[in-house]
Design a protein around this motif. Structure first.
Motif, PDB file in Angstrom:
ATOM      1  N   GLN A 173      30.000  -4.025  73.266  1.00 16.83           N
ATOM      2  CA  GLN A 173      30.456  -4.824  74.398  1.00 16.83           C
ATOM      3  C   GLN A 173      30.443  -3.993  75.684  1.00 16.83           C
ATOM      4  O   GLN A 173      30.061  -4.479  76.745  1.00 16.83           O
ATOM      5  CB  GLN A 173      31.859  -5.388  74.135  1.00 16.83           C
ATOM      6  CG  GLN A 173      31.907  -6.444  73.058  1.00 16.83           C
ATOM      7  CD  GLN A 173      30.989  -7.615  73.373  1.00 16.83           C
ATOM      8  OE1 GLN A 173      31.009  -8.139  74.474  1.00 16.83           O
ATOM      9  NE2 GLN A 173      30.171  -7.997  72.402  1.00 16.83           N
ATOM     10  N   LYS A 232      26.921  -3.612  76.715  1.00 15.49           N
ATOM     11  CA  LYS A 232      26.451  -4.894  77.244  1.00 15.49           C
ATOM     12  C   LYS A 232      26.971  -5.110  78.660  1.00 15.49           C
ATOM     13  O   LYS A 232      26.230  -5.525  79.559  1.00 15.49           O
ATOM     14  CB  LYS A 232      26.927  -6.024  76.324  1.00 15.49           C
ATOM     15  CG  LYS A 232      26.445  -7.391  76.724  1.00 15.49           C
ATOM     16  CD  LYS A 232      26.915  -8.441  75.731  1.00 15.49           C
ATOM     17  CE  LYS A 232      26.477  -9.828  76.139  1.00 15.49           C
ATOM     18  NZ  LYS A 232      26.971 -10.848  75.201  1.00 15.49           N
ATOM     19  N   GLN A 233      28.239  -4.785  78.884  1.00 17.64           N
ATOM     20  CA  GLN A 233      28.816  -4.928  80.223  1.00 17.64           C
ATOM     21  C   GLN A 233      28.157  -3.966  81.211  1.00 17.64           C
ATOM     22  O   GLN A 233      27.910  -4.316  82.361  1.00 17.64           O
ATOM     23  CB  GLN A 233      30.326  -4.693  80.177  1.00 17.64           C
ATOM     24  CG  GLN A 233      31.103  -5.811  79.529  1.00 17.64           C
ATOM     25  CD  GLN A 233      32.590  -5.508  79.407  1.00 17.64           C
ATOM     26  OE1 GLN A 233      33.040  -4.417  79.743  1.00 17.64           O
ATOM     27  NE2 GLN A 233      33.344  -6.489  78.930  1.00 17.64           N
TER      28      GLN A 233
END
Length: 132
Positions: free
Chosen positions: A35, A38-39
């Protein structure tokens, strides 16, 4: 933060049936890392998009300044043309009024037409004399 060499854990896919706490912990850490990455990719993509937007806005600003300058120059030229046209119009009105005065002094349109026709006849006679 988590590297395979420094960690004693090996990668294991998250299993819905496995209730091992250490596996869940590692799976959660792996999910969190995914995550975060991805961010970070999304932030990089947004930064690229904002940079492109900034460049486009800069180009539009430069273009609009150029257009503004060109419009200013053309407005000046139009004003000069308008002044010249006003001068020409006043000159034509002056010449027209003087011509009317001359026609009135010479006896009106009737005498003017007679003088004009006689001038044409004289020119034709002169041409006949010269060419014969």
């Amino acid at each position: 933060m988590f590297s395979n060499k420094a960690s004693s854990h090996s990668y294991k896919p998250i299993s819905l049936t496995n209730s091992d706490d250490s596996s869940d912990s590692f799976g959660q850490d792996d999910f969190i890392q995914q995550q975060i990455k991805k961010q970070q990719r999304q932030l990089q993509d947004q930064d690229k998009g904002l940079e492109m937007l900034s460049q486009s806005a800069s180009r539009l600003g430069t273009l609009s300044l150029g257009i503004s300058e060109e419009l200013g120059n053309q407005n000046k030229m139009l004003d000069e043309i308008e002044e010249d046209l006003d001068k020409a119009t006043s000159n034509i009105n002056f010449v027209t009024s003087k011509t009317r005065d001359l026609i009135k002094k010479s006896g009106g349109k009737k005498n003017f037409c007679i003088i004009f026709v006689m001038s044409v006849v004289v020119i034709i006679l002169l041409m006949l004399i010269i060419y014969t």
